[in-house]
Scaffold this active site. Structure first.
Site, PDB file in Angstrom:
ATOM      1  N   TYR A 101      -4.006  11.515   7.329  1.00 48.90           N
ATOM      2  CA  TYR A 101      -3.683  10.165   6.865  1.00 48.90           C
ATOM      3  C   TYR A 101      -2.913   9.413   7.948  1.00 48.90           C
ATOM      4  O   TYR A 101      -3.181   8.242   8.220  1.00 48.90           O
ATOM      5  CB  TYR A 101      -2.879  10.229   5.564  1.00 48.90           C
ATOM      6  CG  TYR A 101      -2.704   8.884   4.898  1.00 48.90           C
ATOM      7  CD1 TYR A 101      -3.596   8.444   3.930  1.00 48.90           C
ATOM      8  CD2 TYR A 101      -1.646   8.040   5.243  1.00 48.90           C
ATOM      9  CE1 TYR A 101      -3.446   7.213   3.310  1.00 48.90           C
ATOM     10  CE2 TYR A 101      -1.489   6.805   4.628  1.00 48.90           C
ATOM     11  CZ  TYR A 101      -2.390   6.399   3.665  1.00 48.90           C
ATOM     12  OH  TYR A 101      -2.242   5.179   3.071  1.00 48.90           O
ATOM     13  N   GLY A 147       0.839  -1.198   0.000  1.00 48.41           N
ATOM     14  CA  GLY A 147       0.000   0.000   0.000  1.00 48.41           C
ATOM     15  C   GLY A 147       0.866   1.237   0.000  1.00 48.41           C
ATOM     16  O   GLY A 147       1.979   1.231  -0.513  1.00 48.41           O
ATOM     17  N   CYS A 148       0.366   2.280   0.597  1.00 48.85           N
ATOM     18  CA  CYS A 148       1.119   3.533   0.661  1.00 48.85           C
ATOM     19  C   CYS A 148       2.428   3.323   1.409  1.00 48.85           C
ATOM     20  O   CYS A 148       2.453   2.744   2.499  1.00 48.85           O
ATOM     21  CB  CYS A 148       0.276   4.591   1.370  1.00 48.85           C
ATOM     22  SG  CYS A 148       1.124   6.161   1.587  1.00 48.85           S
ATOM     23  N   PHE A 149       3.529   3.794   0.838  1.00 49.31           N
ATOM     24  CA  PHE A 149       4.833   3.560   1.462  1.00 49.31           C
ATOM     25  C   PHE A 149       4.983   4.267   2.799  1.00 49.31           C
ATOM     26  O   PHE A 149       5.805   3.880   3.621  1.00 49.31           O
ATOM     27  CB  PHE A 149       5.995   3.869   0.540  1.00 49.31           C
ATOM     28  CG  PHE A 149       5.974   5.148  -0.255  1.00 49.31           C
ATOM     29  CD1 PHE A 149       5.402   6.320   0.204  1.00 49.31           C
ATOM     30  CD2 PHE A 149       6.571   5.157  -1.502  1.00 49.31           C
ATOM     31  CE1 PHE A 149       5.408   7.476  -0.552  1.00 49.31           C
ATOM     32  CE2 PHE A 149       6.597   6.316  -2.272  1.00 49.31           C
ATOM     33  CZ  PHE A 149       5.997   7.486  -1.786  1.00 49.31           C
ATOM     34  N   TRP A 150       4.206   5.293   3.065  1.00 49.56           N
ATOM     35  CA  TRP A 150       4.286   5.993   4.356  1.00 49.56           C
ATOM     36  C   TRP A 150       4.026   5.028   5.517  1.00 49.56           C
ATOM     37  O   TRP A 150       4.616   5.158   6.579  1.00 49.56           O
ATOM     38  CB  TRP A 150       3.284   7.124   4.433  1.00 49.56           C
ATOM     39  CG  TRP A 150       3.485   8.245   3.472  1.00 49.56           C
ATOM     40  CD1 TRP A 150       4.612   8.567   2.760  1.00 49.56           C
ATOM     41  CD2 TRP A 150       2.510   9.216   3.113  1.00 49.56           C
ATOM     42  NE1 TRP A 150       4.398   9.681   1.987  1.00 49.56           N
ATOM     43  CE2 TRP A 150       3.107  10.106   2.186  1.00 49.56           C
ATOM     44  CE3 TRP A 150       1.187   9.433   3.475  1.00 49.56           C
ATOM     45  CZ2 TRP A 150       2.422  11.182   1.626  1.00 49.56           C
ATOM     46  CZ3 TRP A 150       0.505  10.503   2.919  1.00 49.56           C
ATOM     47  CH2 TRP A 150       1.118  11.367   2.015  1.00 49.56           C
TER      48      TRP A 150
END
Length: 174
Positions: free
Chosen positions: A152, A9-12
Site C-alpha cells: 500500500y 481517504g486512508c489516514f496513512w
C-alpha cells in the site's frame, strides 16, 4: 500552535505527507465524524460507524503558513470523489475538514475556493464541526515510516509523497 482535523481517504497517506513538512509538530491518525462510541479500525472500515479515517495535524504557523497545510491537503488527495479515494471506498474514506471554531470554518471554505481552481470537477469535501476524536491504534501511527516496503505504501502513498515533493519541496523537512 494550531491544529487541523482533516480526512482525505486512508489516514496513512495524510499522516505520511504531513510528518515530512517543516513546522508540523505532531500528526495523529484517528477517527471522527460519526456517532459510534469508541470505534476501532475494524468497525470504522465496516463503514457502519459514520466516522472518517482522519489526521490531527498540529503545526507552528511561525514556520509553515496555515494556507500551505490546507493546500497540501487538496494537492495530495482527490477532493472531487464522493466517499472514496482510489480503491478505498466508503464514507470512512470521504474528503472532510472538521473545524474547531468559526475561524477554521472560514479558513477551510477559503481553502476549498483556492483548490477549486486546480480541479475540473466540483470539490465535494465536507466541512463539518469537529466531534469527538478517537485516536487510532498504535499500529496506524506513522505507518509509512515503520513499513515503507508495504505494498500500500509503495503503490498509494509514494505517489502522494512525490506530489508533495514536486509542489511543496520548500516546506519539506531536511
Amino acid at each position: 500552535m494550531k491544529t487541523y482535523v482533516l480526512a482525505g481517504g486512508c489516514f496513512w497517506c495524510l499522516d505520511a505527507v504531513y510528518r515530512r513538512l517543516r513546522g508540523v509538530t505532531d500528526v495523529e491518525s484517528g477517527y471522527t465524524g460519526g456517532g459510534y462510541p469508541n470505534p476501532d479500525y475494524y468497525t470504522v472500515c465496516s463503514g457502519t460507524t459514520g466516522h472518517a479515517e482522519a489526521v490531527k495535524v498540529t503545526f507552528d504557523e511561525a514556520v509553515i503558513p496555515a494556507e500551505v497545510i490546507l493546500d497540501v491537503f487538496f494537492a495530495t488527495h482527490d477532493p472531487t470523489t464522493l466517499n472514496r479515494q482510489g480503491y478505498d471506498v466508503g464514507t470512512q474514506y470521504r474528503s472532510a475538514m472538521f473545524y474547531l471554531d468559526d475561524e477554521q470554518q472560514r479558513e477551510f471554505t477559503e481553502a476549498i475556493d483556492r483548490a477549486q481552481e486546480q480541479w475540473d470537477d466540483p470539490i465535494v469535501t465536507e466541512v463539518t464541526r469537529a466531534s469527538t476524536w478517537y485516536p487510532a491504534e498504535e499500529m496506524h501511527q506513522d505507518f509509512y515510516s515503520r513499513q515503507p516496503g508495504n505494498g500500500y505504501c509503495q503503490v498509494i502513498i509514494n505517489p502522494k509523497l512525490a506530489k508533495a515533493r514536486k509542489y511543496y519541496s520548500q516546506w519539506l523537512a531536511a
